[in-house]
Design a protein around this motif. Structure first.
Motif, PDB file in Angstrom:
ATOM      1  N   VAL A 262     -76.975  79.392 -31.445  1.00  0.00           N
ATOM      2  CA  VAL A 262     -75.607  79.609 -31.920  1.00  0.00           C
ATOM      3  C   VAL A 262     -75.465  79.447 -33.433  1.00  0.00           C
ATOM      4  O   VAL A 262     -74.985  80.382 -34.113  1.00  0.00           O
ATOM      5  N   PRO A 263     -75.813  78.293 -34.032  1.00  0.00           N
ATOM      6  CA  PRO A 263     -75.567  78.151 -35.482  1.00  0.00           C
ATOM      7  C   PRO A 263     -76.213  79.224 -36.347  1.00  0.00           C
ATOM      8  O   PRO A 263     -75.533  79.787 -37.231  1.00  0.00           O
ATOM      9  N   PRO A 264     -77.502  79.566 -36.151  1.00  0.00           N
ATOM     10  CA  PRO A 264     -78.080  80.614 -37.004  1.00  0.00           C
ATOM     11  C   PRO A 264     -77.351  81.952 -36.892  1.00  0.00           C
ATOM     12  O   PRO A 264     -77.167  82.658 -37.888  1.00  0.00           O
ATOM     13  N   TYR A 265     -76.919  82.288 -35.678  1.00  0.00           N
ATOM     14  CA  TYR A 265     -76.215  83.554 -35.484  1.00  0.00           C
ATOM     15  C   TYR A 265     -74.869  83.542 -36.205  1.00  0.00           C
ATOM     16  O   TYR A 265     -74.496  84.527 -36.875  1.00  0.00           O
ATOM     17  N   ILE A 266     -74.127  82.457 -36.075  1.00  0.00           N
ATOM     18  CA  ILE A 266     -72.806  82.364 -36.703  1.00  0.00           C
ATOM     19  C   ILE A 266     -72.946  82.359 -38.225  1.00  0.00           C
ATOM     20  O   ILE A 266     -72.159  82.988 -38.941  1.00  0.00           O
ATOM     21  N   GLU A 267     -73.950  81.656 -38.729  1.00  0.00           N
ATOM     22  CA  GLU A 267     -74.170  81.608 -40.180  1.00  0.00           C
ATOM     23  C   GLU A 267     -74.507  82.986 -40.736  1.00  0.00           C
ATOM     24  O   GLU A 267     -73.993  83.395 -41.782  1.00  0.00           O
ATOM     25  N   LYS A 268     -75.331  83.714 -40.015  1.00  0.00           N
ATOM     26  CA  LYS A 268     -75.752  85.031 -40.484  1.00  0.00           C
ATOM     27  C   LYS A 268     -74.659  86.087 -40.306  1.00  0.00           C
ATOM     28  O   LYS A 268     -74.415  86.906 -41.202  1.00  0.00           O
ATOM     29  N   ALA A 273     -70.810  78.233 -43.130  1.00  0.00           N
ATOM     30  CA  ALA A 273     -71.545  77.229 -43.899  1.00  0.00           C
ATOM     31  C   ALA A 273     -72.833  76.849 -43.185  1.00  0.00           C
ATOM     32  O   ALA A 273     -72.900  76.818 -41.956  1.00  0.00           O
ATOM     33  N   THR A 274     -73.856  76.566 -43.982  1.00  0.00           N
ATOM     34  CA  THR A 274     -75.156  76.175 -43.415  1.00  0.00           C
ATOM     35  C   THR A 274     -75.404  74.676 -43.518  1.00  0.00           C
ATOM     36  O   THR A 274     -76.353  74.169 -42.920  1.00  0.00           O
ATOM     37  N   ASP A 275     -74.580  73.972 -44.258  1.00  0.00           N
ATOM     38  CA  ASP A 275     -74.720  72.531 -44.418  1.00  0.00           C
ATOM     39  C   ASP A 275     -74.333  71.829 -43.109  1.00  0.00           C
ATOM     40  O   ASP A 275     -73.223  72.035 -42.606  1.00  0.00           O
ATOM     41  N   PRO A 276     -75.208  70.992 -42.529  1.00  0.00           N
ATOM     42  CA  PRO A 276     -74.869  70.285 -41.285  1.00  0.00           C
ATOM     43  C   PRO A 276     -73.590  69.466 -41.384  1.00  0.00           C
ATOM     44  O   PRO A 276     -72.917  69.239 -40.375  1.00  0.00           O
TER      45      PRO A 276
END
Length: 422
Positions: A262-268, A273-276
């Protein structure tokens, strides 16, 4: 039909109609029916209902209490069939004809008893919309996203197919809420994101239809120059009756999906934001348990949580059953996902991690769980806040808790125009 399924005239009218049809179908009839076949029919129905109840409670592995209305109205449906069978010969045609609508209405009342206890479908429209797969208001396709820019009063909901490349987790289509500020120009702002997880009996749109999350986010954005977190309505179970507790196990690699897919897809895809420190997880019921667990286990991926009416940890029944069902008998995997065990073994203390606990005042088990988890979290450096509102363990309580928690969570995430609160 914006008619309430939870209270008001409609549920009571359907129940009254079902009862009236049943009593008419049973009828007074002759003395033989009154003294022999009528009691036999009703006694048989009672026995069958009791056997079904015992079988469901013992064989289906259901740990949550089942509302009394389920057994009452299921019994009425079974009794209607019994009356039809034992009284067929002496019944007039119209009494026989009443059995079918009696059964339909009784089964509806039984199903709505569960709905009233959980609040999944507040209105008839909500039920029809989800069960028929109707689009949500302001829902757009991923292809339409790039064509929208400029001022908008509300955000948009985008249905997405997130690849399961890292997890292999079979899941349903998921949804993303983009706040109004995201659409102002073709240079999309790098906004914080919050994964939203529903309960055990879940669908990705529950937070929208039942939890009013999009309405809450739009109202927040209206007070903050259009800014709000990106909300990602994830599928943590893969099916309505699948209980994964957001861990990797026999029910699928749910944890890996939420963490690695999920996070990589949403970021791309949405320039999130990519910062945790700008990522968090929030959930109701099972989703609340998941939110706390994911953050304490993976603070390098998620730094903030909203635990709304969650439990003390992932469980299905007692510990032994949980170890077998969730982890395939692997006790070490259980320990790795038990929040209190994880907190006790985490060194050094957490840095920059924060969370919000919220429950209704009638959720005694969840209140006790929150107190235990909050004490352990604070001891290990996690900044928390805890609120107890009014309500039972229903989606309505979860909705109200999220509305109260969003300003606090948005500030922790660093949404523009907000300031972290102590």
């Amino acid at each position: 039909m914006n008619v309430s399924l939870l209270d008001g005239w409609f549920p009571w009218t359907v129940q009254a109609a079902a009862l009236a049809l049943f009593l008419t179908a049973v009828g007074w009839r002759d003395r033989t029916w009154q003294r022999k076949w009528g009691p036999i029919a009703l006694g048989t129905a009672l026995a069958i209902t009791a056997v079904v109840a015992v079988a469901v409670l013992t064989l289906a592995g259901i740990t949550d209490p089942i509302p009394f209305g389920v057994w009452l109205w299921s019994g009425v449906a079974i009794a209607a069939f019994a009356v039809l069978g034992f009284g067929w010969r002496g019944a007039r045609w119209w009494r026989r004809a009443l059995v079918a609508p009696t059964v339909v209405l009784a089964l509806f009342c039984a199903a709505n008893s569960v709905n009233i206890a959980t609040g999944y479908y507040p209105t008839v429209d909500d039920a029809i919309g989800e069960l028929s797969g109707q689009p949500l208001p302001d829902q757009i396709t991923l292809a339409e996203v790039s064509s929208i820019h400029g001022k908008t009063r509300t955000g948009r909901i985008v249905q997405v197919d997130i690849p399961d490349t890292a997890s292999g987790f079979t899941h349903r289509q998921e949804l993303v809420y983009l706040p109004p500020a995201w659409f102002r120009s073709q240079n999309r702002p790098k906004l914080p994101a919050l994964e939203m997880i529903g309960g055990e009996f879940a669908a990705p749109d529950n937070w929208i239809r039942s939890g009013n999350a999009v309405k809450t986010a739009d109202e927040f954005a209206a007070k903050h120059n259009g800014f709000a977190p990106i909300l990602v309505f994830v599928d943590a179970t893969g099916g309505f009756r699948v209980d994964t507790e957001c861990v990797d196990g026999p029910h699928g690699n749910s944890e890996s999906h939420l963490l690695k897919d999920v996070p990589p897809y949403i970021e791309k895809t949405f320039n999130a934001a990519t910062d945790p420190h700008k990522w968090g997880v929030a959930g109701w019921s099972m989703g609340g348990t998941c939110a706390f667990d994911l953050v304490v286990e993976h603070p390098n991926a998620f730094t903030h949580f909203g635990d709304f009416s969650g439990d003390k940890g992932p469980y299905i029944g007692d510990k032994d059953h949980t170890v077998q069902e969730l982890y395939g008998g692997n006790a070490a995997a259980w320990a790795a996902h038990d929040p209190l065990t994880v907190l006790a073994g985490h060194h050094p203390k957490y840095q920059g991690v924060s969370g919000y606990f919220g429950q209704g005042d009638e959720e005694h088990g969840q209140i006790e769980s929150a107190k235990t988890l909050e004490a352990a979290a604070k001891k290990d450096g996690i900044r928390t806040t805890d609120t107890v509102g009014s309500g039972k363990h229903t989606w309505q309580t979860g909705s109200a808790t999220f509305a109260q928690a969003l300003p606090w969570l948005a500030a922790q995430l660093g949404v523009p125009g907000t300031h972290p609160q102590p």
